[in-house]
Design an enzyme around this catalytic site. Sequence first.
Site, PDB file in Angstrom:
ATOM      1  N   HIS A   1      49.097  13.785  54.261  1.00 45.45           N
ATOM      2  CA  HIS A   1      48.738  14.300  52.932  1.00 45.45           C
ATOM      3  C   HIS A   1      49.276  15.725  52.785  1.00 45.45           C
ATOM      4  O   HIS A   1      49.291  16.496  53.750  1.00 45.45           O
ATOM      5  CB  HIS A   1      47.213  14.281  52.751  1.00 45.45           C
TER       6      HIS A   1
ATOM      7  N   GLU B   1      53.367  11.335  46.251  1.00 38.02           N
ATOM      8  CA  GLU B   1      52.530  12.351  45.603  1.00 38.02           C
ATOM      9  C   GLU B   1      53.336  13.639  45.453  1.00 38.02           C
ATOM     10  O   GLU B   1      53.412  14.431  46.406  1.00 38.02           O
ATOM     11  CB  GLU B   1      51.299  12.636  46.462  1.00 38.02           C
TER      12      GLU B   1
HETATM   13  C1  PEP Z   1      45.464  13.828  46.210  1.00 37.19           C
HETATM   14  O1  PEP Z   1      45.116  14.897  46.696  1.00 37.19           O
HETATM   15  O2  PEP Z   1      45.812  12.889  46.932  1.00 37.19           O
HETATM   16  C2  PEP Z   1      45.474  13.710  44.769  1.00 37.19           C
HETATM   17  C3  PEP Z   1      46.261  12.828  44.228  1.00 37.19           C
HETATM   18  O3  PEP Z   1      44.652  14.567  44.081  1.00 37.19           O
HETATM   19  P1  PEP Z   1      44.445  14.642  42.499  1.00 37.19           P
HETATM   20  O4  PEP Z   1      44.279  13.230  41.991  1.00 37.19           O
HETATM   21  O5  PEP Z   1      43.218  15.463  42.319  1.00 37.19           O
HETATM   22  O6  PEP Z   1      45.669  15.265  41.946  1.00 37.19           O
END
Ligand code: PEP
Length: 256
Positions: A93, A165
């Site tokens: 992450h 992400e």
């Molecule tokens: C995350 O930290 O994996 C994430 C997607 O956070 P958020 O949805 O708050 O952007």
Amino acid sequence: MKTYIVGNWKLNFTVGEASIYLHKLMKALPNYRDTEVVVAPSTIALQPLSLQVDRHKIKLAVQNAFYRDFGAYTGEISFSQLDGMVDYALVGHSEQRYIFGEDDKMIAKKVAAAVRNHIKPILCIGETESERAFNETADVIRDQLIGGLSEIADDDLDEVLIAYEPVWAISSTKVAKLATPDEVTDVVKLIKKTLSDTYGKKEAEKVPILFGGSVSPSNAGAYLTVPGVNGLLIGGSSLILSEFVDIIEIAKKVQS
Ligand code: PEP
């Protein structure tokens, strides 16, 4: 392929609060066969929640663990200790990469440790704002993807999920911006091509790709309809039960 809706609770909720949330979530959800609902609580809550959870409805994930199975690693917990307690693990992450200095080498060992201990790793990859600004997105994605998978056997690829992400879209980032569906489409295409070039098309097609970055009920449908996206990784919005349930229901509608 199933749709994956994964809630990352990060460092939130006491054990008691987590247990109440889980209880309410189980009550709110029917048994969705095509939707895999996963929550990732703080590690301290995993053991009690694993006794409480109805695994037909919800699966548990660990947010992080160490890659050695046992030994002199003060403060760590291992994937082998989590074997049987969780079904999934977030690995790599961006908060682990950028706050705690995890690199692709360590992430690759964690991916392998998860697989070795019967836990499906959700390998998180994504470029920062400046990497995108300098047109480095493709290189970063390829490096994090191939680097993160480098310690597993090719045969184990079907144990892995990938979460794209973009770091700049995560809600905890100072200037979080929403990724457009077109931006997500381009990177998901690249992930698929990279997997396909490395492992073959048939194997690559088995790997679920999730999107994460400020997902909420108002944009979940748009991200879930991006070609190649098989699910969502949700931080902030997963802390609000009604929003998380709404997103699961949106996923169900998109599927049918
Ligand atoms: C995350 O930290 O994996 C994430 C997607 O956070 P958020 O949805 O708050 O952007």
